[in-house]
Design a protein around this motif. Structure first.
Motif, PDB file in Angstrom:
ATOM      1  N   SER A 148       0.481  -0.594   0.039  1.00 22.83           N
ATOM      2  CA  SER A 148       0.175  -0.243  -0.352  1.00 22.83           C
ATOM      3  C   SER A 148       0.968   1.019  -0.237  1.00 22.83           C
ATOM      4  CB  SER A 148      -1.035  -0.155   1.059  1.00 22.83           C
ATOM      5  OG  SER A 148       0.010  -0.186   2.032  1.00 22.83           O
ATOM      6  N   CYS A 149       1.998   1.174  -1.089  1.00 22.16           N
ATOM      7  CA  CYS A 149       2.472   2.899  -0.524  1.00 22.16           C
ATOM      8  C   CYS A 149       2.067   3.275  -1.862  1.00 22.16           C
ATOM      9  CB  CYS A 149       4.455   2.068  -1.668  1.00 22.16           C
ATOM     10  SG  CYS A 149       4.153   1.283  -2.924  1.00 22.16           S
ATOM     11  N   PRO A 150       2.383   4.417  -1.922  1.00 23.15           N
ATOM     12  CA  PRO A 150       2.370   6.150  -3.096  1.00 23.15           C
ATOM     13  C   PRO A 150       2.292   5.581  -4.372  1.00 23.15           C
ATOM     14  CG  PRO A 150       3.106   6.654  -1.523  1.00 23.15           C
ATOM     15  CD  PRO A 150       3.171   5.834  -0.626  1.00 23.15           C
ATOM     16  N   GLY A 151       1.319   5.571  -5.426  1.00 23.23           N
ATOM     17  CA  GLY A 151       1.476   5.268  -6.609  1.00 23.23           C
ATOM     18  C   GLY A 151       1.881   3.680  -7.105  1.00 23.23           C
ATOM     19  N   HIS A 152       1.100   3.121  -5.756  1.00 26.17           N
ATOM     20  CA  HIS A 152       0.779   0.985  -5.868  1.00 26.17           C
ATOM     21  C   HIS A 152      -0.018   0.882  -7.131  1.00 26.17           C
ATOM     22  CE1 HIS A 152      -2.596   0.619  -4.235  1.00 26.17           C
ATOM     23  NE2 HIS A 152      -3.195   1.533  -3.578  1.00 26.17           N
ATOM     24  N   GLU A 153      -0.580   1.399  -7.627  1.00 23.67           N
ATOM     25  CA  GLU A 153      -1.678   1.170  -8.918  1.00 23.67           C
ATOM     26  C   GLU A 153      -0.496   1.489 -10.375  1.00 23.67           C
ATOM     27  OE1 GLU A 153      -2.161   5.677  -8.041  1.00 23.67           O
ATOM     28  OE2 GLU A 153      -1.782   3.834  -6.909  1.00 23.67           O
ATOM     29  N   LEU A 154       0.114   2.653 -10.119  1.00 27.87           N
ATOM     30  CA  LEU A 154       0.692   2.027 -11.061  1.00 27.87           C
ATOM     31  C   LEU A 154       1.949   0.590 -11.443  1.00 27.87           C
ATOM     32  CD1 LEU A 154       2.416   5.886 -11.046  1.00 27.87           C
ATOM     33  CD2 LEU A 154       0.713   5.019 -12.420  1.00 27.87           C
ATOM     34  N   GLY A 155       1.902   0.435 -10.474  1.00 24.06           N
ATOM     35  CA  GLY A 155       2.249  -1.359 -10.929  1.00 24.06           C
ATOM     36  C   GLY A 155       1.401  -2.644 -11.055  1.00 24.06           C
ATOM     37  N   ILE A 156       2.844  -3.853 -11.792  1.00 24.60           N
ATOM     38  CA  ILE A 156       1.665  -4.956 -12.292  1.00 24.60           C
ATOM     39  C   ILE A 156       2.066  -5.829 -11.069  1.00 24.60           C
ATOM     40  CG2 ILE A 156       1.672  -4.284 -14.197  1.00 24.60           C
ATOM     41  CD1 ILE A 156       3.866  -6.899 -15.139  1.00 24.60           C
ATOM     42  N   THR A 157       0.899  -7.319 -11.536  1.00 21.50           N
ATOM     43  CA  THR A 157       1.157  -8.668 -10.556  1.00 21.50           C
ATOM     44  C   THR A 157       1.609  -9.705 -11.579  1.00 21.50           C
ATOM     45  OG1 THR A 157      -1.054  -9.461 -10.756  1.00 21.50           O
ATOM     46  CG2 THR A 157      -0.281  -7.354  -9.033  1.00 21.50           C
ATOM     47  N   SER A 158       1.753 -11.159 -11.181  1.00 23.67           N
ATOM     48  CA  SER A 158       1.953 -11.966 -11.906  1.00 23.67           C
ATOM     49  C   SER A 158       0.988 -12.125 -12.960  1.00 23.67           C
ATOM     50  CB  SER A 158       2.555 -13.182 -10.781  1.00 23.67           C
ATOM     51  OG  SER A 158       1.441 -13.331  -9.809  1.00 23.67           O
ATOM     52  N   ASN A 159      -0.369 -11.307 -12.802  1.00 24.80           N
ATOM     53  CA  ASN A 159      -1.666 -11.660 -12.980  1.00 24.80           C
ATOM     54  C   ASN A 159      -1.518 -11.039 -13.995  1.00 24.80           C
ATOM     55  OD1 ASN A 159      -2.898 -13.427 -11.220  1.00 24.80           O
ATOM     56  ND2 ASN A 159      -4.122 -11.586 -10.298  1.00 24.80           N
ATOM     57  N   GLU A 160      -0.858  -9.590 -14.374  1.00 28.28           N
ATOM     58  CA  GLU A 160      -0.781  -9.272 -15.406  1.00 28.28           C
ATOM     59  C   GLU A 160       0.697  -8.991 -16.094  1.00 28.28           C
ATOM     60  OE1 GLU A 160      -3.417  -7.760 -12.975  1.00 28.28           O
ATOM     61  OE2 GLU A 160      -1.284  -7.017 -12.754  1.00 28.28           O
ATOM     62  N   VAL A 161       1.061  -9.470 -15.851  1.00 26.57           N
ATOM     63  CA  VAL A 161       2.487  -9.736 -17.035  1.00 26.57           C
ATOM     64  C   VAL A 161       2.324 -10.695 -18.356  1.00 26.57           C
ATOM     65  CG1 VAL A 161       2.997 -12.007 -15.496  1.00 26.57           C
ATOM     66  CG2 VAL A 161       5.408 -10.407 -15.942  1.00 26.57           C
ATOM     67  N   PHE A 162       1.354 -11.616 -18.269  1.00 20.52           N
ATOM     68  CA  PHE A 162       1.598 -12.339 -19.496  1.00 20.52           C
ATOM     69  C   PHE A 162       0.710 -11.504 -20.329  1.00 20.52           C
ATOM     70  CE2 PHE A 162       0.888 -15.565 -15.920  1.00 20.52           C
ATOM     71  CZ  PHE A 162       2.334 -16.455 -15.702  1.00 20.52           C
ATOM     72  N   HIS A 163       0.210 -10.310 -20.405  1.00 21.51           N
ATOM     73  CA  HIS A 163      -0.913  -9.430 -21.148  1.00 21.51           C
ATOM     74  C   HIS A 163      -0.055  -8.344 -21.308  1.00 21.51           C
ATOM     75  CE1 HIS A 163      -4.283 -12.130 -20.377  1.00 21.51           C
ATOM     76  NE2 HIS A 163      -3.950 -12.249 -19.310  1.00 21.51           N
ATOM     77  N   LEU A 164       1.462  -8.072 -20.762  1.00 23.40           N
ATOM     78  CA  LEU A 164       1.813  -6.781 -21.227  1.00 23.40           C
ATOM     79  C   LEU A 164       1.878  -6.564 -22.947  1.00 23.40           C
ATOM     80  CD1 LEU A 164       4.736  -7.154 -19.060  1.00 23.40           C
ATOM     81  CD2 LEU A 164       3.739  -4.862 -18.907  1.00 23.40           C
ATOM     82  N   GLU A 165       1.874  -4.952 -22.686  1.00 18.58           N
ATOM     83  CA  GLU A 165       1.716  -5.091 -24.690  1.00 18.58           C
ATOM     84  C   GLU A 165       3.535  -5.208 -25.401  1.00 18.58           C
ATOM     85  OE1 GLU A 165      -0.306  -1.752 -25.924  1.00 18.58           O
ATOM     86  OE2 GLU A 165      -2.017  -1.840 -24.679  1.00 18.58           O
ATOM     87  N   ALA A 166       3.988  -4.412 -24.647  1.00 17.58           N
ATOM     88  CA  ALA A 166       5.602  -4.884 -24.777  1.00 17.58           C
ATOM     89  C   ALA A 166       6.686  -5.532 -24.220  1.00 17.58           C
ATOM     90  CB  ALA A 166       5.343  -3.483 -25.478  1.00 17.58           C
ATOM     91  N   LEU A 167       7.925  -5.740 -24.336  1.00 14.76           N
ATOM     92  CA  LEU A 167       8.694  -6.118 -23.105  1.00 14.76           C
ATOM     93  C   LEU A 167       9.624  -4.746 -23.055  1.00 14.76           C
ATOM     94  CD1 LEU A 167       9.902  -8.926 -21.920  1.00 14.76           C
ATOM     95  CD2 LEU A 167      12.105  -8.374 -23.689  1.00 14.76           C
ATOM     96  N   PRO A 168       8.926  -4.522 -21.033  1.00 10.29           N
ATOM     97  CA  PRO A 168       9.991  -3.495 -20.942  1.00 10.29           C
ATOM     98  C   PRO A 168      11.972  -3.746 -21.195  1.00 10.29           C
ATOM     99  CG  PRO A 168       9.411  -4.671 -19.023  1.00 10.29           C
ATOM    100  CD  PRO A 168       8.704  -5.135 -19.918  1.00 10.29           C
TER     101      PRO A 168
END
Length: 448
Positions: A148-168
């Motif tokens: 629950s840190c400030p800006g946590h909504e900007l991160g992803i979890t292992s749920n979303e990693v499979f759907h990344l549009e591009a490789l960071p």
């Protein structure tokens, strides 16, 4: 005729819930199962299966380089993330259909909507329909924990990693457990600059210290940056769309993606369990007895939602034992002793039984045997990466009480060796077995 609409209503169609539903139906029960997302659960849809496919894909980075030492004129190859991602997701679609077909072929009614518990023998669907059941099984699994840190909504979890549009190009991974280290290896092999941060200075807590230290050493050699004693202060978005991460004890870092891998939380929020009197522990997990029954006689729970041992094969065993006990007239419990586990890192590690530290605490007098070697393939590939196998024995009886390893194919080798540990075999039994040469597995019967 039953007084209820169903003999069993399962909430959650993951590994444990599907096994419980299918076997209960085979025992003659009238069964329905509700799933609000996709049939298959965490492991099949957003966990072990797609992750392992990414690991296979990532390992080609090393395999292609090594191939040149074996005489193959492999050119420099480009990697296309969307191809791997879409092929993995297509296989997830296939498995979702296969699991659904399995349930339907066993006469289990599949209800694709959210269900909550509204009474000891009643569930309510999202559509408002109420259903009665003689038994209710909670198999809703767990979800990633997000700090629950400030800006946590900007991160992803292992749920979303499979759907990344591009490789960071740069990724920061928070956590030091198996999910964090597995994805650190995946991203690193695919060419992403990886920084892993952790609140303590220990990775993979609970695994044998020698093995996890070897993984840390190899991971650092491969270029993964570890920042220890680091806690989030906040995440902000830069003008160019990148993310600035501020943390304790370290300078801020700019990355393109932040991934949280800081543990998993049992999925009990909003299920209505507390309202009907089901006891939960401090982490929200359903408290159950050895037969997976809660304090309410008609309500049971299996899998990660009980937080006993968060492993897919364990959830399956629990689902099977529940079905056999309740509907098969054959009471069964699950034996949680000597359960093998693996971390599909680069290289992978695996273990069964007690770690060296745990064994010393429990037995006092132990003997430890090791084999520290370079796999034959790594020698010819001119890769300095070394494997480490470790056997822990009771000094008095010679019984093998722990077996841990890191190196190529370690999980595949450990699965067979785990049978010997579970059976209570001694070091002498390993010594008496002729080595299978040349193989990495032969080191298990040659340790001194």
């Amino acid at each position: 005729m039953s007084d209820y609409d169903y003999d069993l209503f399962v909430i959650g169609a993951g590994s444990g819930g599907v096994r419980a539903a299918r076997v209960s139906a085979a025992h003659g029960a009238k069964v329905a199962i509700a799933e609000e997302y996709r049939v298959g659960g965490t492991c099949v849809i957003r966990g072990c299966v797609p992750k392992k496919l990414l690991i296979y894909g990532a390992h080609f980075a090393e395999d292609l380089k090594d191939a040149r030492r074996f005489g193959w004129n492999v050119p420099d190859c480009d990697f296309e993330w969307p191809v791997l991602r879409d092929n993995v997701l297509a296989d997830v679609d296939r498995l979702n259909k296969a699991y659904t077909h399995t349930l339907e072929s066993h006469d289990v009614e599949v209800i694709l909507e959210r269900a909550t518990v509204s009474g000891p023998n009643e569930v309510t669907l999202a559509s408002g329909r109420t259903i009665s059941a003689g038994r209710i099984l909670i198999a809703t699994g767990a979800r990633p924990h997000v700090p629950s840190c400030p800006g946590h909504e900007l991160g992803i979890t292992s749920n979303e990693v499979f759907h990344l549009e591009a490789l960071p190009k740069r990724v920061l991974i928070a956590g030091a457990g198996y999910i964090a280290n597995e994805f650190a290896g995946i991203f690193n092999e695919l060419g992403t600059k990886v920084t892993l941060i952790n609140r303590s200075d220990v990775i993979l807590r609970g695994y044998d210290e020698s093995i996890r230290d070897r993984l840390l050493q190899i991971s650092m050699t491969k270029g993964i940056d570890f920042r220890f004693h680091a806690e989030f202060r906040g995440i902000t978005k830069n003008a160019d769309g990148s993310l600035k991460v501020e943390m304790t004890e370290h300078e801020p870092i700019d990355v393109d993606c932040v991934m949280f891998a800081t543990g998993r939380v049992p999925n009990t929020d909003g299920l209505g369990l507390s309202d009907v009197g089901v006891e939960l522990d401090e982490k929200g997990a359903v408290k159950v007895d050895a037969y997976s029954k809660s304090n309410i006689d008609s309500i049971y729970a299996v899998g990660d939602v009980t937080n006993r041992m968060q492993l897919t094969p364990v959830a399956i065993r629990e689902g099977q034992a529940f079905a056999d006990t309740v509907f098969g007239d054959t009471p069964r419990t699950v034996d949680y002793d000597s359960v093998p586990s693996a971390v599909f890192s680069h290289p992978p590690m695996a273990g069964v039984g007690l770690t060296e530290g745990q064994a010393r605490m429990k037995f006092g007098s132990i003997k430890v045997y090791t084999s520290d070697f370079r796999a034959m393939k790594n020698v010819l590939a001119d890769r300095n990466e070394r494997a480490l196998y470790k056997m822990i024995c009771d000094a008095e009886t010679g019984k093998v009480i722990g077996l841990h390893m890191i190196g190529p194919d370690a999980p595949e080798i450990l699965q067979a060796a785990a049978v010997a540990v579970k059976a209570g075999l001694t070091k002498q039994a390993f010594d008496d077995t002729v080595a299978l040469h040349p193989s990495m597995a032969e080191e298990l019967v040659l340790m001194k």
